[in-house]
Design an enzyme around this catalytic site. Sequence first.
Site, mmCIF file in Angstrom:
data_model
loop_
_atom_site.group_PDB
_atom_site.id
_atom_site.type_symbol
_atom_site.label_atom_id
_atom_site.label_comp_id
_atom_site.label_asym_id
_atom_site.label_seq_id
_atom_site.Cartn_x
_atom_site.Cartn_y
_atom_site.Cartn_z
ATOM 1 N N TYR A 43 88.431 110.941 -30.302
ATOM 2 C CA TYR A 43 87.903 110.272 -29.184
ATOM 3 C C TYR A 43 87.739 108.959 -28.993
ATOM 4 C CZ TYR A 43 85.765 115.100 -29.255
ATOM 5 O OH TYR A 43 85.560 116.439 -29.285
ATOM 6 N N ASP B 147 77.748 114.743 -29.950
ATOM 7 C CA ASP B 147 78.920 115.057 -30.703
ATOM 8 C C ASP B 147 80.112 114.100 -30.112
ATOM 9 O OD1 ASP B 147 80.394 117.702 -31.647
ATOM 10 O OD2 ASP B 147 81.716 116.713 -30.362
ATOM 11 N N HIS C 227 88.371 118.553 -37.837
ATOM 12 C CA HIS C 227 88.619 118.744 -36.447
ATOM 13 C C HIS C 227 89.598 120.029 -36.147
ATOM 14 C CE1 HIS C 227 88.593 116.493 -32.185
ATOM 15 N NE2 HIS C 227 88.269 117.814 -32.073
ATOM 16 N N LYS D 68 84.079 113.965 -36.316
ATOM 17 C CA LYS D 68 85.112 114.976 -36.786
ATOM 18 C C LYS D 68 86.168 114.011 -37.310
ATOM 19 C CE LYS D 68 83.882 117.739 -32.699
ATOM 20 N NZ LYS D 68 83.596 116.700 -31.846
#
Length: 278
Positions: free
Chosen positions: A54, A49, A112, A79
């Site tokens: 990120y 994930d 997200h 996301k």
Amino acid sequence: MAGFAINSTIRLSSGSQIPRLGFGVYQISKDETKASVLEALKVGYRHIDTAQLYKNEQEVGEAVREFGIPREQIYITTKLRSDAKGYDSASEAIDGSLKRLNMDYVDLFLIHDPLAGAAARKATWKALIDAKKAGKIKDIGVSNYNLNHLEEIEAGGLELPAINQIELHPLNQQRPIVEWCDKRGITVEAYCPLIRGQFDIPVLQALVQKYNKDPAQILVRWSLQRGFIPLPRSSKLARIRSNAQVYDFNLSDEDVTQLDKLDKGTEGAISWNPIHAD
């Protein structure tokens, strides 16, 4: 559920299979991501994930290719970042993730957060639906969506999410959201399942002694037995391994109930948890 392997799957409402346990890479640096994902794959995780936020999608893709098993044996989630809302922006961002991952498709693409407002949320969701139709995404879902955000999709007569990923652990169980999703066949994923290491909880420590397991293993086990898909994350190789060693024991019903009683509602949130957006 004891006896299941780490890569055991459950069926989503779409018919797809998703591994019961995922490996999250939030706040893992670019330099550490590749090694962490490789270790996760080595010990048996088949569900990774990540997210645009990120900034480590490229490293996730590199690790998957280097590990060398067929792409279809690994479930990849990413996301949509907060500033890519609306149909055109979302469509471009989806293509950007595929490029960074260097993959033809992702298994699951999530919005997200719900921060863009109702009109943009609807347009963004339609972009995900169209990307799914185009074969770029196998399943679509949301993250941090509360009842009002989910009801917008339902009221619009649109395809419902396969997944809603929310902060979820014994201190913050988000029960109204979970119940709404359960009634409609939406699978719930749990981020922050380890309460970010806040293990100084008497009930939890008693279960550590009873089962001879560490606190993280007890928390992952609780999440699995509640029917959630937990997403523990770590950059420490030993922790990556131990967080997955949860298939050789069961918490009793009474002990699950003890952990259930720790719920503080939203006061127990320890993370971003932007479920109250308009």
